[in-house]
Design a protein around this motif. Structure first.
Motif, short mmCIF file in Angstrom:
data_model
loop_
_atom_site.label_atom_id
_atom_site.label_comp_id
_atom_site.label_asym_id
_atom_site.label_seq_id
_atom_site.Cartn_x
_atom_site.Cartn_y
_atom_site.Cartn_z
N LEU A 58 0.84 -1.19 0.00
CA LEU A 58 0.00 0.00 0.00
C LEU A 58 0.88 1.24 0.00
O LEU A 58 1.76 1.39 0.85
CB LEU A 58 -0.91 -0.02 1.23
N THR A 60 -0.55 4.51 -0.38
CA THR A 60 -1.27 5.66 0.17
C THR A 60 -2.47 5.17 0.95
O THR A 60 -3.07 4.15 0.62
CB THR A 60 -1.72 6.65 -0.93
N SER A 61 -2.81 5.88 1.99
CA SER A 61 -4.00 5.52 2.77
C SER A 61 -5.14 6.50 2.49
O SER A 61 -6.19 6.43 3.10
CB SER A 61 -3.68 5.48 4.26
N GLU A 62 -4.90 7.42 1.55
CA GLU A 62 -5.93 8.39 1.20
C GLU A 62 -6.92 7.77 0.21
O GLU A 62 -6.51 7.11 -0.75
CB GLU A 62 -5.29 9.63 0.58
N VAL A 63 -8.20 7.95 0.49
CA VAL A 63 -9.26 7.42 -0.38
C VAL A 63 -10.31 8.51 -0.59
O VAL A 63 -10.39 9.46 0.19
CB VAL A 63 -9.91 6.15 0.22
N GLU A 68 -13.72 4.02 3.03
CA GLU A 68 -12.82 3.84 4.16
C GLU A 68 -11.52 3.20 3.69
O GLU A 68 -11.53 2.24 2.92
CB GLU A 68 -13.46 2.96 5.23
N SER A 69 -10.43 3.71 4.16
CA SER A 69 -9.11 3.22 3.79
C SER A 69 -8.84 1.84 4.40
O SER A 69 -9.20 1.57 5.55
CB SER A 69 -8.05 4.21 4.30
N ALA A 71 -5.97 0.89 5.30
CA ALA A 71 -5.06 1.16 6.42
C ALA A 71 -5.86 1.47 7.69
O ALA A 71 -5.51 1.02 8.79
CB ALA A 71 -4.12 2.31 6.08
N LYS A 72 -6.94 2.23 7.55
CA LYS A 72 -7.77 2.55 8.70
C LYS A 72 -8.51 1.31 9.21
O LYS A 72 -8.54 1.05 10.41
CB LYS A 72 -8.77 3.65 8.35
N THR A 73 -9.07 0.54 8.30
CA THR A 73 -9.81 -0.66 8.67
C THR A 73 -8.91 -1.63 9.43
O THR A 73 -9.34 -2.25 10.41
CB THR A 73 -10.39 -1.36 7.42
#
Length: 135
Positions: A58, A60-63, A68-69, A71-73
């Motif tokens: 991955l 980038t974690s920007e979506v 929902e990203s 990375a966030k999940t």
């Protein structure tokens, strides 16, 4: 000409694209280079068993808003990254056969121990098998 290209694509998909094993893992960013080397060795082994494999990390974690990203999940820390492995098999039986060979192959024992030391400790790999949807 277009039909010939479609035919060749369909043939390749039939050989390697009816069943996908998708796996996510997380690892400290400091292990990035070592994980790349592990990936090269793993791909060499699995390719011998007619499995097409692709490995990504991955970037980038920007979506887009409203999504929902990953990375966030997965609650990825600032010092971690997410890796995904896509393994394309002829069908589920092919995947099962290759997995059985993998479990018996002593040469992979060292690789298995190596990956255990590179991924984030206490976090499981997330994986699943998917059958191809014909559309």
């Amino acid at each position: 000409m277009e039909k010939a290209t479609e035919s060749a694509t369909t043939e390749i998909e039939e050989k390697t694209g009816n069943y996908l094993v998708l796996s996510f893992s997380r690892a400290p960013k400091k292990n990035h280079d070592a994980l790349e080397q592990f990936g090269k060795q793993f791909v060499q082994w699995i390719k011998k068993h007619s499995v097409r494999t692709e490995i990504y990390h991955l970037t980038t974690s920007e979506v887009p808003e409203g999504l929902e990203s990953i990375a966030k999940t997965l609650s990825i820390g600032d010092d971690e990254e997410v890796w995904v492995i896509l393994q394309f098999y002829r069908d589920q039986n092919h995947a099962d056969e290759v997995m059985a060979k993998m479990m018996k192959d002593e040469s992979l024992g060292g690789l298995s121990k190596e990956i255990d030391g590179l991924v984030t400790q206490g976090k499981s790999m997330i994986t699943g098998g998917f059958s191809r949807l014909r559309v």
